[in-house]
Design a protein around this motif. Structure first.
Motif, short mmCIF file in Angstrom:
data_model
loop_
_atom_site.label_atom_id
_atom_site.label_comp_id
_atom_site.label_asym_id
_atom_site.label_seq_id
_atom_site.Cartn_x
_atom_site.Cartn_y
_atom_site.Cartn_z
N ILE A 51 9.19 -1.19 3.21
CA ILE A 51 9.90 -1.60 1.99
C ILE A 51 8.92 -2.23 1.01
O ILE A 51 8.93 -1.91 -0.19
N VAL A 52 8.04 -3.11 1.50
CA VAL A 52 7.04 -3.74 0.62
C VAL A 52 6.12 -2.69 0.02
O VAL A 52 5.82 -2.71 -1.18
N GLY A 53 5.67 -1.73 0.83
CA GLY A 53 4.82 -0.65 0.33
C GLY A 53 5.52 0.19 -0.72
O GLY A 53 4.93 0.57 -1.73
N PHE A 54 6.80 0.49 -0.49
CA PHE A 54 7.57 1.29 -1.46
C PHE A 54 7.72 0.54 -2.77
O PHE A 54 7.56 1.12 -3.84
N VAL A 55 8.01 -0.75 -2.71
CA VAL A 55 8.15 -1.55 -3.94
C VAL A 55 6.81 -1.62 -4.69
O VAL A 55 6.77 -1.48 -5.92
N LEU A 56 5.71 -1.79 -3.96
CA LEU A 56 4.39 -1.81 -4.62
C LEU A 56 4.09 -0.46 -5.26
O LEU A 56 3.59 -0.40 -6.38
N CYS A 60 3.47 0.03 -9.21
CA CYS A 60 2.22 0.64 -9.71
C CYS A 60 2.51 1.91 -10.47
O CYS A 60 1.93 2.16 -11.53
N GLY A 61 3.41 2.74 -9.95
CA GLY A 61 3.77 3.97 -10.65
C GLY A 61 4.42 3.68 -11.99
O GLY A 61 4.15 4.36 -12.98
N GLY A 62 5.28 2.67 -12.02
CA GLY A 62 5.92 2.28 -13.29
C GLY A 62 4.90 1.78 -14.30
O GLY A 62 4.96 2.11 -15.48
N PHE A 63 3.95 0.99 -13.83
CA PHE A 63 2.91 0.47 -14.72
C PHE A 63 2.05 1.61 -15.26
O PHE A 63 1.74 1.66 -16.45
#
Length: 187
Positions: A51-56, A60-63
């Protein structure tokens, strides 16, 4: 007569494998009163890390997506401004559009009282959604050679859809046999 081995202790506790002798390092054997601890599962840890990896990854993808969008918009604005700064040919006296300004027909390149180039009857309409001033640079050519520059300015800020006459001036001496008129942004 030999005795049978003692039954296992509570919680599956095994009897002393060393019998009544001390343990491998000379300490007396003391069995764990709670038995063997249950085997821990790493499943929860992997779920939390996933979950933490998916949120990161999402952040990052959004940025990166936002950065690419801003970069593209800035690049488009630079290209549009470069296009406005490059002189483009217009028909003498005809209406045309430049940099979200509409120029009405009926204007003409003439000689002013001092014998320099001038433009009469030039009116512009602000077709942009924001208030801004009109600053245009007309370049006069004869046989592809620049012979004069005429600067035109609205003198103030134009509200959207407002039409006004502009003032023009030049310090180049008037020559009647010009053949091309081009317009660009003044700055």
């Amino acid at each position: 007569m030999t005795q049978p081995p003692p039954p296992p202790g509570p919680y599956g506790q095994q009897p002393n494998p060393y019998g009544q002798q001390p343990g491998p390092y000379g300490q007396p054997y003391q069995p764990n009163p709670y038995g063997t601890p249950p085997k821990k599962s790493n499943k929860t840890l992997w779920i939390v890390l996933g979950i933490v990896g998916f949120v990161l990854l999402l952040c990052c993808g959004g940025f990166i997506g936002l950065f690419a969008f801003v970069w593209n918009e800035a690049d488009n604005a630079i290209d549009e401004e470069r296009e406005n700064d490059t002189p483009s040919a217009v028909e003498h006296g005809d209406s045309f559009e430049h940099d979200d300004f509409r120029i009405e027909s009926g204007w003409s390149v003439v000689s002013d009282d001092l014998g320099d180039f001038d433009i009469e009857g030039l009116t512009v309409t602000n077709e942009d959604d924001t208030s801004r001033s009109a600053s245009l640079e007309f370049t006069i050519y004869r046989d592809d050679v620049e012979i004069a520059a005429i600067s035109c300015n609205s003198g103030g800020t134009l509200e959207p859809d407002v039409k006004t006459a502009v003032d023009c001036y030049s310090v180049d001496p008037y020559v009647a046999d010009f053949d091309t008129v081009k317009v660009a942004d003044s700055f």
